[in-house]
Scaffold this motif. Structure first.
Motif, PDB file in Angstrom:
ATOM      1  N   SER A 284       4.603  -9.152  -6.256  1.00 41.45           N
ATOM      2  CA  SER A 284       3.906 -10.589  -5.729  1.00 41.45           C
ATOM      3  C   SER A 284       4.117 -10.420  -4.127  1.00 41.45           C
ATOM      4  CB  SER A 284       4.359 -11.762  -6.401  1.00 41.45           C
ATOM      5  OG  SER A 284       5.773 -11.872  -6.078  1.00 41.45           O
ATOM      6  N   ASP A 285       4.755  -9.932  -3.823  1.00 45.37           N
ATOM      7  CA  ASP A 285       5.117  -9.648  -2.258  1.00 45.37           C
ATOM      8  C   ASP A 285       3.984  -8.807  -1.426  1.00 45.37           C
ATOM      9  OD1 ASP A 285       7.735 -11.090  -2.259  1.00 45.37           O
ATOM     10  OD2 ASP A 285       8.510  -9.319  -3.140  1.00 45.37           O
ATOM     11  N   ARG A 286       3.462  -9.611  -0.554  1.00 44.91           N
ATOM     12  CA  ARG A 286       2.168  -9.033   0.062  1.00 44.91           C
ATOM     13  C   ARG A 286       2.600  -9.103   1.611  1.00 44.91           C
ATOM     14  NH1 ARG A 286      -0.530  -8.494  -4.279  1.00 44.91           N
ATOM     15  NH2 ARG A 286      -2.257  -7.675  -3.233  1.00 44.91           N
ATOM     16  N   GLY A 287       1.599  -8.206   2.135  1.00 46.93           N
ATOM     17  CA  GLY A 287       1.410  -8.039   3.696  1.00 46.93           C
ATOM     18  C   GLY A 287       1.149  -6.916   4.248  1.00 46.93           C
ATOM     19  N   PRO A 288       1.283  -6.497   5.500  1.00 53.84           N
ATOM     20  CA  PRO A 288       0.925  -5.126   6.065  1.00 53.84           C
ATOM     21  C   PRO A 288       1.789  -3.991   5.508  1.00 53.84           C
ATOM     22  CG  PRO A 288       1.010  -6.842   7.777  1.00 53.84           C
ATOM     23  CD  PRO A 288       1.599  -7.399   6.443  1.00 53.84           C
TER      24      PRO A 288
ATOM     25  N   SER B 240       7.535   3.348  -2.136  1.00 54.61           N
ATOM     26  CA  SER B 240       8.929   3.464  -1.699  1.00 54.61           C
ATOM     27  C   SER B 240       9.419   2.494  -2.515  1.00 54.61           C
ATOM     28  CB  SER B 240       9.074   3.508  -0.268  1.00 54.61           C
ATOM     29  OG  SER B 240      10.442   3.329   0.186  1.00 54.61           O
ATOM     30  N   VAL B 241      10.911   2.629  -2.871  1.00 49.24           N
ATOM     31  CA  VAL B 241      11.746   1.305  -3.598  1.00 49.24           C
ATOM     32  C   VAL B 241      11.958   0.504  -2.528  1.00 49.24           C
ATOM     33  CG1 VAL B 241      12.306   2.698  -5.608  1.00 49.24           C
ATOM     34  CG2 VAL B 241      13.617   2.784  -3.455  1.00 49.24           C
ATOM     35  N   TYR B 242      12.096   1.124  -1.104  1.00 49.01           N
ATOM     36  CA  TYR B 242      12.425   0.153  -0.140  1.00 49.01           C
ATOM     37  C   TYR B 242      11.234  -0.673   0.548  1.00 49.01           C
ATOM     38  CZ  TYR B 242      16.014   3.565  -0.604  1.00 49.01           C
ATOM     39  OH  TYR B 242      16.972   4.440  -1.314  1.00 49.01           O
ATOM     40  N   SER B 243       9.978  -0.631   0.127  1.00 49.53           N
ATOM     41  CA  SER B 243       9.066  -1.346   0.504  1.00 49.53           C
ATOM     42  C   SER B 243       9.126  -2.877   0.250  1.00 49.53           C
ATOM     43  CB  SER B 243       7.702  -0.742  -0.007  1.00 49.53           C
ATOM     44  OG  SER B 243       6.648  -1.935   0.402  1.00 49.53           O
ATOM     45  N   LYS B 244       8.832  -3.479   1.442  1.00 49.30           N
ATOM     46  CA  LYS B 244       8.954  -5.317   1.175  1.00 49.30           C
ATOM     47  C   LYS B 244       7.653  -5.788   0.883  1.00 49.30           C
ATOM     48  CE  LYS B 244      12.500  -5.219   4.951  1.00 49.30           C
ATOM     49  NZ  LYS B 244      13.095  -5.602   6.175  1.00 49.30           N
ATOM     50  N   HIS B 245       6.711  -4.954   0.728  1.00 47.93           N
ATOM     51  CA  HIS B 245       5.411  -5.499   0.342  1.00 47.93           C
ATOM     52  C   HIS B 245       4.609  -4.480  -0.947  1.00 47.93           C
ATOM     53  CE1 HIS B 245       4.998  -7.097   4.782  1.00 47.93           C
ATOM     54  NE2 HIS B 245       5.522  -8.093   3.757  1.00 47.93           N
ATOM     55  N   LYS B 246       5.400  -4.877  -1.962  1.00 45.55           N
ATOM     56  CA  LYS B 246       4.978  -3.926  -3.268  1.00 45.55           C
ATOM     57  C   LYS B 246       3.769  -4.495  -3.706  1.00 45.55           C
ATOM     58  CE  LYS B 246       9.775  -1.997  -4.018  1.00 45.55           C
ATOM     59  NZ  LYS B 246      10.815  -1.886  -4.820  1.00 45.55           N
ATOM     60  N   GLY B 247       3.728  -5.566  -3.720  1.00 43.65           N
ATOM     61  CA  GLY B 247       2.189  -6.086  -4.412  1.00 43.65           C
ATOM     62  C   GLY B 247       1.109  -5.481  -3.577  1.00 43.65           C
ATOM     63  N   THR B 248       1.077  -5.596  -2.343  1.00 44.64           N
ATOM     64  CA  THR B 248       0.057  -4.940  -1.525  1.00 44.64           C
ATOM     65  C   THR B 248      -0.018  -3.489  -1.912  1.00 44.64           C
ATOM     66  OG1 THR B 248       0.231  -6.539   0.093  1.00 44.64           O
ATOM     67  CG2 THR B 248      -0.850  -4.498   0.764  1.00 44.64           C
ATOM     68  N   ALA B 249       1.300  -2.853  -1.742  1.00 49.32           N
ATOM     69  CA  ALA B 249       1.471  -1.263  -2.043  1.00 49.32           C
ATOM     70  C   ALA B 249       0.687  -1.087  -3.425  1.00 49.32           C
ATOM     71  CB  ALA B 249       2.875  -0.910  -1.823  1.00 49.32           C
ATOM     72  N   LEU B 250       0.965  -1.886  -4.338  1.00 50.36           N
ATOM     73  CA  LEU B 250       0.317  -1.269  -5.822  1.00 50.36           C
ATOM     74  C   LEU B 250      -1.027  -1.534  -5.746  1.00 50.36           C
ATOM     75  CD1 LEU B 250       1.012  -0.884  -8.660  1.00 50.36           C
ATOM     76  CD2 LEU B 250       1.043  -3.357  -9.193  1.00 50.36           C
ATOM     77  N   ASP B 251      -1.516  -2.805  -5.122  1.00 44.49           N
ATOM     78  CA  ASP B 251      -3.053  -2.761  -5.233  1.00 44.49           C
ATOM     79  C   ASP B 251      -3.763  -1.599  -4.319  1.00 44.49           C
ATOM     80  OD1 ASP B 251      -2.816  -5.015  -6.703  1.00 44.49           O
ATOM     81  OD2 ASP B 251      -3.260  -6.349  -5.058  1.00 44.49           O
ATOM     82  N   PHE B 252      -3.042  -1.293  -3.234  1.00 42.52           N
ATOM     83  CA  PHE B 252      -3.668  -0.153  -2.539  1.00 42.52           C
ATOM     84  C   PHE B 252      -3.717   1.121  -3.201  1.00 42.52           C
ATOM     85  CE2 PHE B 252      -2.973   3.293   0.812  1.00 42.52           C
ATOM     86  CZ  PHE B 252      -4.047   3.188   1.058  1.00 42.52           C
ATOM     87  N   MET B 253      -2.731   1.420  -4.143  1.00 44.29           N
ATOM     88  CA  MET B 253      -2.443   2.647  -4.755  1.00 44.29           C
ATOM     89  C   MET B 253      -3.743   2.339  -5.872  1.00 44.29           C
ATOM     90  SD  MET B 253       1.393   2.624  -5.052  1.00 44.29           S
ATOM     91  CE  MET B 253       1.792   3.806  -6.530  1.00 44.29           C
ATOM     92  N   LYS B 254      -3.955   1.273  -6.435  1.00 43.31           N
ATOM     93  CA  LYS B 254      -5.062   1.182  -7.499  1.00 43.31           C
ATOM     94  C   LYS B 254      -6.422   1.713  -6.694  1.00 43.31           C
ATOM     95  CE  LYS B 254      -2.574  -1.976 -10.449  1.00 43.31           C
ATOM     96  NZ  LYS B 254      -2.805  -3.566 -10.919  1.00 43.31           N
ATOM     97  N   PHE B 255      -6.413   1.048  -5.369  1.00 43.98           N
ATOM     98  CA  PHE B 255      -7.762   1.168  -4.686  1.00 43.98           C
ATOM     99  C   PHE B 255      -7.899   2.622  -4.569  1.00 43.98           C
ATOM    100  CE2 PHE B 255      -9.178   1.761   0.046  1.00 43.98           C
ATOM    101  CZ  PHE B 255     -10.406   1.394  -0.103  1.00 43.98           C
ATOM    102  N   LEU B 256      -6.960   3.379  -4.285  1.00 43.07           N
ATOM    103  CA  LEU B 256      -7.289   4.925  -3.945  1.00 43.07           C
ATOM    104  C   LEU B 256      -7.647   5.567  -5.297  1.00 43.07           C
ATOM    105  CD1 LEU B 256      -4.006   6.064  -1.906  1.00 43.07           C
ATOM    106  CD2 LEU B 256      -6.284   5.421  -1.018  1.00 43.07           C
TER     107      LEU B 256
END
Length: 422
Positions: free
Chosen positions: A37-41, A314-330
């Motif tokens: 649920s953490d989102r951002g750039p 990355s397990v160190y990402s602070k915006h994993k919600g955005t990261a997950l959606d971006f991966m689905k986008f790809l």
């Protein structure tokens, strides 16, 4: 991109199945506590965008997500340098490397070290529409650790003006080499220089003959078999007979492509990217006289080494919600179509290979699907860098004739054992 039978799927699965190592670092306990649920750039990291396809894709995302923009961190076009850059930033627990492009051969290593977010539970993605070998290549210890984005499989390029019917087996291809001699050209080449491409070609030869390099634990060598010996022997015999020219010992992907385009080769093992170049390069003398076929095997279609890249979080990402959606986008159909039409990158979405319009535009697609469906990953191991060096060092000696096949496989096994501490 450059950056392989009992049942293809089961063999692919076996190669990526559970390892005997105790993976104390595979959770994200040592990483960021960010949730889905953490989102951002975020930042997306991959190798050089030679085809200028990823920048327009990122722009599509950024236009639709102004508060969650993706910044592109472009690496070099050298796979080893890309790997080392990722390792350096993972070791530093760099939160700015949110989503990274992971070569299929790196998944096990990065997952075993606890650097990739497991894609399960709240981070699960739907892989039902994807080619099964691509999902297998992104899986480690029965857990998905990366989102398949592009795939790759080896193809046999051949001169259809000289060989109207492509060979279905290795022996048939070697018999066709008499045609090359009559034309005063070389017969067959793959990638036999001492680099990662050699591991690809040696793996294909061994896998096609029913052998493997390591077991399912990723560290126990399995080269002391008649199948492994037969696989490496066929390449050695090809060089001895002259059917594979000595110059091929220096060939990476581009040298082979250039030789084929210049009309100096009857057969070439290479990746799909060659198709568009051989068809359009002004210097290509074969643009109207070549075709593609699956790699030849023992009694039918051979085994390609699976290529391609996945997106890892990355397990160190602070915006994993955005990261997950971006991966689905790809992995979305729109973006998958862009990858194949704009960059000749093999899509991971199965149905695109049967798309009539795409096949009209890219006639090799159906052949490529056969290649990928019959592909297996290169040895899946958390010790892959040392393993591939063991393969390259000893296979080179065998191909040059400075080591027997038996000795090369024995030394290869010893080097793999030493690297894994087994």
């Amino acid at each position: 991109m450059r950056s392989l039978r009992r049942s293809t799927w089961f063999r692919s699965l076996a190669l990526v199945s559970a390892t005997a190592l105790a993976l104390t670092g595979c959770s994200n306990n040592s990483g960021s506590t960010s949730t889905n649920s953490d989102r951002g750039p975020i930042t997306y990291v991959q190798g050089k965008d030679n085809n200028n396809v990823i920048r327009p894709i990122l722009q599509k995302w950024n236009d639709a997500h102004p508060d969650e923009k993706v910044t592109f961190k472009e690496q070099s076009d050298n796979a080893d340098q890309q790997h080392d850059d990722l390792v350096q930033h993972f070791q530093a627990k760099d939160a700015d490397y949110d989503v990274v492009s992971v070569d299929v051969i790196w998944t096990a290593e990065f997952a075993a070290k606890g650097w990739l977010q497991p894609l399960k539970d709240d981070f699960a993605i739907d892989t039902s529409s994807l080619l099964k070998p691509t999902v297998a290549a992104a899986t480690y210890n029965d857990t998905l650790y990366a989102a398949p984005v592009t795939s790759d499989g080896g193809l046999l390029y051949y001169r259809k003006d000289l060989v109207p019917t492509p060979p279905k087996t290795w022996d048939e291809m070697m018999a066709d080499c008499q045609i090359a001699k009559q034309q005063n050209i070389d017969c067959y080449a793959g990638q036999f220089a001492q680099y990662e491409g050699l591991t690809v070609n040696v793996s294909e030869a061994i896998n096609t003959n029913g052998g493997t390099i390591v077991g399912s634990d990723g560290k126990t060598p399995t080269l002391d078999t008649s199948q492994a010996k037969a696989g490496l022997q066929r390449l050695v015999d090809g060089f001895k007979s002259g059917n594979i020219p000595q110059s091929a010992l220096t060939y990476q992907e581009e040298q082979g492509r250039q030789s084929f385009e210049a009309g100096k080769l009857l057969f070439l093992r290479n990746w799909p990217y060659v198709y568009s170049l051989a068809s359009t390069d002004g210097s290509s003398v074969v643009k109207d006289s070549f075709a593609v076929a699956p790699l030849p095997g023992v009694s039918g279609v051979g085994t390609s080494s699976l290529g391609g890249h996945s997106a890892g979080m990355s397990v160190y990402s602070k915006h994993k919600g955005t990261a997950l959606d971006f991966m689905k986008f790809l992995e979305s159909e729109e973006i998958q179509r862009l990858f194949v039409t704009q960059a000749s990158n093999a899509p991971v979405m199965s149905k695109l290979y049967d798309d009539a319009d795409l096949n009209k535009q890219l006639p090799y697609l159906s052949t490529l699907k056969t290649s990928i469906e019959n592909a297996v990953p290169r040895p899946v191991s958390p010790f892959y860098p040392a393993l591939t060096k063991a393969v390259q060092d000893n296979a080179t000696e065998a191909l040059k004739g400075t080591k027997s096949v038996d000795q090369a496989l024995t030394d290869m096994s010893a080097a793999i054992k030493a690297a894994s501490g087994s």
